[in-house]
Design a protein around this motif. Structure first.
Motif, PDB file in Angstrom:
ATOM      1  N   SER A 150       8.684  -1.893  -8.392  1.00 45.29           N
ATOM      2  CA  SER A 150       8.481  -1.285  -7.075  1.00 45.29           C
ATOM      3  C   SER A 150       9.317  -1.983  -6.000  1.00 45.29           C
ATOM      4  N   PHE A 151       9.952  -1.177  -5.150  1.00 43.47           N
ATOM      5  CA  PHE A 151      10.844  -1.743  -4.119  1.00 43.47           C
ATOM      6  C   PHE A 151      10.127  -2.711  -3.180  1.00 43.47           C
ATOM      7  N   SER A 152       8.839  -2.457  -2.908  1.00 45.23           N
ATOM      8  CA  SER A 152       8.134  -3.266  -1.914  1.00 45.23           C
ATOM      9  C   SER A 152       7.128  -4.230  -2.505  1.00 45.23           C
TER      10      SER A 152
ATOM     11  N   LEU B  78       0.858  -1.176   0.000  1.00 46.08           N
ATOM     12  CA  LEU B  78       0.000   0.000   0.000  1.00 46.08           C
ATOM     13  C   LEU B  78       0.897   1.231   0.000  1.00 46.08           C
ATOM     14  N   GLY B  79       0.428   2.325  -0.594  1.00 43.60           N
ATOM     15  CA  GLY B  79       1.254   3.514  -0.565  1.00 43.60           C
ATOM     16  C   GLY B  79       0.936   4.489  -1.672  1.00 43.60           C
TER      17      GLY B  79
ATOM     18  N   VAL C 257      -1.542   3.977  -4.908  1.00 41.52           N
ATOM     19  CA  VAL C 257      -2.109   4.930  -5.856  1.00 41.52           C
ATOM     20  C   VAL C 257      -1.225   6.177  -5.881  1.00 41.52           C
ATOM     21  N   PRO C 258      -0.835   6.666  -7.050  1.00 37.16           N
ATOM     22  CA  PRO C 258       0.010   7.861  -7.092  1.00 37.16           C
ATOM     23  C   PRO C 258      -0.644   9.026  -6.349  1.00 37.16           C
ATOM     24  N   GLU C 259       0.164   9.794  -5.642  1.00 38.51           N
ATOM     25  CA  GLU C 259      -0.260  10.990  -4.920  1.00 38.51           C
ATOM     26  C   GLU C 259      -1.233  10.680  -3.778  1.00 38.51           C
ATOM     27  N   ALA C 260      -1.299   9.431  -3.368  1.00 37.53           N
ATOM     28  CA  ALA C 260      -2.196   9.082  -2.263  1.00 37.53           C
ATOM     29  C   ALA C 260      -1.697   9.729  -0.966  1.00 37.53           C
TER      30      ALA C 260
END
Length: 827
Positions: free
Chosen positions: A773-775, A745-746, A820-823
């Protein structure tokens, strides 16, 4: 029975209160005409912004090439222009009794009333033949009218025949459709018509001093003798044996070529070499040349026709491309202050289009490709992500006229070449000549594999023998490409020279331009969502039915630069072609809401194509992929050193690509195919010499997402990578190998926005590279990409939930990476 509705009443027409106008007819005739033309006063209410005082005048002009409206003393016409709304209801006897005088009177009355605004002393207009003359057809009748006109003007006591300037209209037509034929039938048709007219024009030239003559051609406006009293030949008109097509491009090009053919003949003729006589060609075009007149009855109104003729006189020679429109009931053009005269061939201040346009056939665009490795793979690859250029055995293409290469080999002497499909020169599929003289994608690939098949050669449509696997259709919109795709699949299966299951194939799909050109007329059908759905349908067909396929999906061309090309008078481009083949671009004015809307639609086409490819919909197997090639997204208009548009990149219509532009497009496509994903060039400026890249030594494959990731792997050296012997009951005793599912999530950092984007590529920043993505990313393996899931997979190869490739949170590739971008935290 009866004539179309009319808004002209001879004897009653007023123009801004300038008074009534009489016509050259007896009282009995005037009474009859008042019954035919309804009493609707229109000219009195027309906006007329011309101020004669601002046009400057130092007495009457001594030359026809500086003739002002105020210099004209009389307006006259010859030629039968009677029209019938329904000729089937009119008897042959009634036709013989009627002449073209009613329409003629209407038109010259309007012209005379306009000129009265500049010269209040203009005399009453004249139409011949008079009532006393027996009706005669053909060239003989036209000459008799000319003789009657000269006689009547000499007898006119108010006219100084030798010194007064005269505006004379010569209406002519022909029932033949040869003007819609291809060269040389069209040229022969014009030459024959000129021969038949020449006796009348010679007579006017010899007998009438100080004359500005409009040669008014109604051939394309009134298509058959049942709609127009034929004034041309005395014998039966030749019937053209050409096949009349109905495509928009065909009609636009033949119409334009027809006008140019006339202008070529008249430009250097004896009728334009003196100071006291000029002959100017005035064509009457309509948007759809074969439409019956009943579809738009207002076009048949003499007022509309007269205003169109006047407005055409205000346009320089060679630029009279505006089709007749009922809108002209409300507009009257003024002479420009910088050139306040009636335009002739000599004073139009521009060279004819055919003299300024470069000779396309002489352009040579070839290169040499010296790459250290041109060999195929040691064994036929099983993965599309390990495909070398030499591994490709079959090439194909889908699209529209830019892939069919309309006009690519056109010469300046024959604009009808635009209708010729030079498929062998096509940027993505043409195989004429070789790379040293012609740059195309097949010619590049043949440097790696001389046995490549499928490319097109020569000229012809999609059904010609040389077309082969070039299934593009001129004029096709995105919805039409589905049929092309189905045809291609069948051809691939039926071709005995192709191993359908084993051979690697390359298809280039380029569509959307024609949809965009019609977007303003039907935003639903040609809207971005519908167009992308059509593209998806095509790709779905290929994905489901064609194994071992690499698809080049070329992003929609940015078309707004063409607006500048056509609005720049120095480029010498024909606006008539653009008006018909790309009406939305032509209609949209600079700075207008319509142009902004078209630009937004263009950008959304491009974005939705990226989203479709980024969704991973076509990355479900190793033998198929779709790669978006972006070099057309930001097109810069090529320019000459002095700043003018470089029209050598375009065919004579300034819309389609020349051989030179096809070569640059091929090189841009090839270089895009080798550029790593996320680092693909999003523009091509078509400037400078052509350069071709070679496959990289460390990455000799055609670029896909999966083989584009820059290695940033790690080595994991652990003595114990096994899970717990029994499933742990406590999180505090959890080993890495015990983890079965990973999620994330992020915001944009977890999404992986722009992770595989090259320097300066802002478009790539919008791509969500979730597989890196790193995670949450799980692309490739730990040997190539260091991410938490790839580390955990060293402990548990059955790990689930990680994201791959790219796409939004809703895509199948995202899995449990729901960032989600800019979340913000609350989200």
């Amino acid at each position: 029975m009866g004539l179309p509705p009319c808004i002209l009443l001879p004897g009653l027409l007023l123009l801004l209160g300038q008074g009534t106008t009489e016509v050259h007819a007896s009282p009995e005739e005037n009474t009859s005409e008042k019954e035919q033309w309804p009493m609707l006063v229109i000219l009195k209410s027309l906006p007329f912004s011309c101020n004669p005082k601002n046009l400057g005048s130092n007495g009457t002009s001594a030359s026809v090439h500086s003739l002002r409206p105020s210099d004209i003393k009389i307006v006259a016409s010859i030629g039968n222009v009677e029209t019938f709304q329904n000729s089937g209801e009119i008897s042959d006897v009634e036709k013989q009794n009627r002449t073209g005088k009613r329409v003629c009177i209407g038109m010259v009355t309007v012209l005379s009333d306009i000129i009265r605004h500049f010269n209040p002393s203009v005399l009453r207009p004249t139409c011949t033949p008079g009532k006393e003359m027996a009706p005669r057809r053909g060239a003989e009748g036209l000459l008799a009218q000319a003789e009657e006109l000269v006689r009547s003007m000499k007898e006119n006591q108010q006219l100084d025949f030798q010194n007064d300037w005269k505006l004379i209209n010569v209406f002519f037509s022909n029932s033949s459709h040869c003007h819609l034929c291809l060269f040389p039938q069209q040229q022969r048709f014009v030459q024959d018509a000129m021969i038949k007219l020449s006796e009348t024009l010679d007579y006017l030239h010899q007998k009438i001093p100080r004359a500005y003559v409009n040669l008014v051609d109604l051939s394309m406006f009134l298509e058959s003798s049942s709609w127009l009293e034929d004034t041309m030949p005395t014998q039966e008109t030749e019937t053209c044996k050409c096949q009349i097509q109905s495509t928009t491009l065909y009609e636009a090009v033949t119409q334009w070529s027809y006008q140019e053919t006339w202008e070529r003949i008249l430009f250097s003729s004896k009728y334009n070499q003196q100071e006291s006589f000029a002959l100017t060609y005035q064509p009457f075009f309509i948007k759809t040349s074969l439409s019956p007149p009943s579809k738009e009855p207002l076009l048949w109104d003499p007022t509309v026709m007269a205003l169109h003729l006047w407005n055409s006189m205000m346009e320089p020679a060679g630029r009279k491309e505006k089709p007749l429109s009922a809108v002209e009931r409300t507009s009257i053009s003024c002479p420009p202050q910088e050139s306040p005269y009636l335009f002739t061939f000599q004073n139009s201040n521009s060279q004819p289009h055919w003299q300024t346009f470069p000779e396309m056939l002489k352009q040579v665009q070839g290169v040499q490709l010296q790459c250290p490795d041109k060999n195929p793979s040691s064994t036929v690859p099983t993965s599309v992500h390990r495909l070398k250029p030499a591994d490709i055995k079959v090439i194909a293409a889908l699209g529209d006229s830019l892939t069919a290469a309309n006009g690519a080999g056109a010469g300046q002497r024959n604009p009808l070449d635009i209708l010729v499909e030079f498929r062998g020169l096509s940027w993505s599929i043409g195989g004429d000549e070789n790379l040293r003289t012609l740059v195309t994608l097949p010619n590049i690939l043949r440097e790696f594999n001389a046995k490549l098949i499928g490319y097109s050669t020569g000229t012809g449509d999609q059904n010609s023998a040389g077309a082969r696997l070039n299934r593009a259709v001129s004029g096709a919109k995105s919805g039409d490409v589905t049929t092309q795709a189905k045809e291609l699949v069948q051809m691939l299966k039926n071709d005995k020279t192709i191993n359908f299951e084993e051979d690697w194939k390359l298809v280039t799909l380029f569509t959307g331009g024609n949809d965009l050109c019609n977007y303003c007329e039907d935003p639903l059908t040609y809207g971005p969502e519908n167009v992308i759905y059509n593209v998806q349908t095509v790709l779905d067909i290929l994905h489901a039915q064609v194994p071992r396929l690499f698809v080049n999906l070329v992003s929609t061309l940015e078309i707004l630069s063409l607006k500048e090309l056509h609005s720049n008078s120095g480029a010498g481009c024909s606006s008539g072609i653009l008006r018909q083949v790309c009406p939305c671009l032509f209609k949209a004015q600079d700075g207008s809401r319509e142009l902004a809307s078209l630009s937004d639609a263009n950008r959304r086409y491009q974005k939705l194509l990226r989203d479709l490819v980024n969704s991973g919909r076509y990355d479900t197997s190793d033998d198929f992929t779709v790669v978006l090639q972006t070099f057309f997204e930001r097109v810069r208009l090529p320019r000459m050193p002095e700043g003018l548009p470089d029209i050598s990149f375009f065919t004579p219509d300034c819309f389609h690509f020349s051989r030179k532009a096809h070569a640059h497009s091929a090189s841009a496509l090839w270089n895009n195919m080798l550029e790593p994903f996320g680092q693909k060039t999003a523009y091509h400026d078509f400037q400078g010499s052509i350069t071709l890249a070679c496959p990289r030594k460390d990455r000799p494959f055609l670029s896909t997402y999966k083989n584009s990731v820059e290695p940033n792997g790690s080595i994991l050296q652990c003595n114990d990578t096994a899970p717990s012997s029994t499933k742990p009951k406590s999180v505090h005793s959890l080993k890495p190998g015990d983890i079965n599912v990973v999620a994330a999530l992020g915001d944009s950092l977890t999404v992986g926005s722009g992770l595989d984007t090259g320097p300066g590529n802002l478009l790539g920043m919008a791509t969500q590279f979730r597989g890196l993505s790193f995670s949450g990313g799980g692309d490739n393996s730990l040997d190539n990409v260091t991410t938490l899931p790839n580390i955990l997979r060293k402990f548990n190869s059955g790990l689930l939930g990680f994201s791959v490739c790219f796409g939004e949170a809703s895509s199948d590739n995202a899995f449990l990476n729901q960032a989600v971008p800019e979340a913000q935290a609350k989200e």
